[in-house]
Design an enzyme around this catalytic site. Sequence first.
Site, PDB file in Angstrom:
ATOM      1  N   CYS A 141     119.862 102.554-108.643  1.00  0.00           N
ATOM      2  CA  CYS A 141     120.186 102.647-110.072  1.00  0.00           C
ATOM      3  C   CYS A 141     119.729 101.385-110.821  1.00  0.00           C
ATOM      4  CB  CYS A 141     121.685 102.840-110.231  1.00  0.00           C
ATOM      5  SG  CYS A 141     122.191 102.859-111.953  1.00  0.00           S
ATOM      6  N   CYS A 158     123.398 105.108-106.227  1.00  0.00           N
ATOM      7  CA  CYS A 158     123.713 103.816-106.848  1.00  0.00           C
ATOM      8  C   CYS A 158     122.741 102.710-106.428  1.00  0.00           C
ATOM      9  CB  CYS A 158     125.136 103.411-106.524  1.00  0.00           C
ATOM     10  SG  CYS A 158     126.340 104.553-107.211  1.00  0.00           S
ATOM     11  N   GLU A 196     116.421 121.127-127.200  1.00  0.00           N
ATOM     12  CA  GLU A 196     117.823 120.712-127.076  1.00  0.00           C
ATOM     13  C   GLU A 196     118.762 121.908-127.106  1.00  0.00           C
ATOM     14  OE1 GLU A 196     119.071 117.995-126.207  1.00  0.00           O
ATOM     15  OE2 GLU A 196     117.331 116.689-126.352  1.00  0.00           O
ATOM     16  N   CYS A 225     127.455  97.969-113.734  1.00  0.00           N
ATOM     17  CA  CYS A 225     128.348  99.101-113.464  1.00  0.00           C
ATOM     18  C   CYS A 225     129.641  98.641-112.796  1.00  0.00           C
ATOM     19  CB  CYS A 225     127.637 100.131-112.584  1.00  0.00           C
ATOM     20  SG  CYS A 225     128.658 101.572-112.270  1.00  0.00           S
ATOM     21  N   CYS A 246     122.555 109.079-111.557  1.00  0.00           N
ATOM     22  CA  CYS A 246     124.025 109.018-111.626  1.00  0.00           C
ATOM     23  C   CYS A 246     124.559 110.449-111.681  1.00  0.00           C
ATOM     24  CB  CYS A 246     124.436 108.218-112.867  1.00  0.00           C
ATOM     25  SG  CYS A 246     126.165 107.750-112.838  1.00  0.00           S
TER      26      CYS A 246
HETATM   27 FE1  SF4 Z   1     126.044 105.590-111.835  1.00  0.00          FE
HETATM   28 FE2  SF4 Z   1     126.979 103.107-111.646  1.00  0.00          FE
HETATM   29 FE3  SF4 Z   1     126.015 104.299-109.496  1.00  0.00          FE
HETATM   30 FE4  SF4 Z   1     124.393 103.560-111.494  1.00  0.00          FE
HETATM   31  S1  SF4 Z   1     125.582 102.226-110.167  1.00  0.00           S
HETATM   32  S2  SF4 Z   1     124.360 105.509-110.360  1.00  0.00           S
HETATM   33  S3  SF4 Z   1     125.690 103.933-113.256  1.00  0.00           S
HETATM   34  S4  SF4 Z   1     127.812 104.909-110.653  1.00  0.00           S
END
Ligand code: SF4
Length: 413
Positions: free
Chosen positions: A224, A221, A58, A230, A214
């Site tokens: 995702c 997205c 870290e 989101c 993201c």
């Molecule tokens: Fe990021 Fe929302 Fe796109 Fe997922 S859907 S990658 S959380 S902006």
Amino acid sequence: APAPPPARHLFSDPAEVEVLRRNLLAWYDRCKRDLPWRALAATEPDADRRGYAVWVSEIMLQQTQVATVIDYYNRWMQKWPTLQALAQASLEEVNELWAGLGYYSRGKRLQEAARKVVSELAGQMPRTAEDLQKLLPGVGRYTAGAIASISYGQATGVVDGNVIRVLCRLRCIGADSSSPSVIDLLWDMANVLVDRSRPGDFNQALMELGATVCVPKAPLCRECPVKQHCQAWRRKLFGKPPPVPDVEDCGVGDCPLCPPAMEPWDSSLGVTNFPRKAAKKPPRAMRTATCVLERRGCHGAPEYLIVQRPSSGLLAGLWEFPSLPLAQDLQEEKEQEELADHLQAWIGQPVAAKDLQFIGEVIHIFSHIHQTYMVYSLHLNRDVTLDPALSLSRWVTEEEFHASAVSTAMKKV
Ligand code: SF4
């Protein structure tokens, strides 16, 4: 008391939080990157060794890319596999291994903290985020949360740059994400979201999502795992005006978390409307004269003079070619004279400014400084014996130079 933040910017539905956790962890189990510190944290039975490995990784990962850190981490753990081994290392050894990784005070503080654990805490790492932050130098709120959740299973959230981006997008937070009130809110949110049974995996999953899906400029997205939660994604899909009430701005001008009225949602940016940050101050410009002093060593190979920097401040304790910070508007002639005087102080012999040969400029950007090195060279024909009282200087071959604790900027020079 200040009014609570509008509900649409929070995670106030426990059922939604549960689904989000499940989706994110399932994705993490499928897609996580194979990283050496993860393997160790998952298989090492000794809690102190787990804590130490996560701590080292870290600290190295602060401000540094994963791809760069892996090699440094592996070499570090090979050399100092335990806290006890690190506590016995010298600062010079730590700086040598850290050379090139940048932000050198990180290595120094890691070693100081290891000494403290050995000498004052009976060799045992603190086990909670609160104690880690309170007792270990160089361990801030984020690092403490990461060590406690990943190594010891404490259900505590973490907030780093990746998490800030993901959370601001999930909840359409368009206020300045570096402001204390937004940061506090994001910590509260991370603590609400963290999975109680797999806190370390959940935190790593949230950070991994920010690092691989993201991402800042072109988030993926469609792939995702939490897109259904989101708000930024929904707002992008539905465009403007949004037909879904919970993705509208709360009200122009009076919501402390929406984008400011002067800079509203920009549909050409999509989800990258978030997060927003106040403009950064431009880095300070600095000029430094530096001289590569060369002599013939006893075996005929060229040797170069390096000197050690002060033990505090920028690049503390690292070695460099003799260097002198310059006033911004100094003329070249004057610059050479000042550098010649400076060199004379190191080698104890007169140096003529006209003998300094200008080689060129090297630019290096530190986080807050735009540094220009004016590089000179000087070949010494006569033998120069350094004053033994000046233990902060030495002659090195090119090979020794590269193995010494020198910064990336000096390697460029
Ligand atoms: Fe990021 Fe929302 Fe796109 Fe997922 S859907 S990658 S959380 S902006």
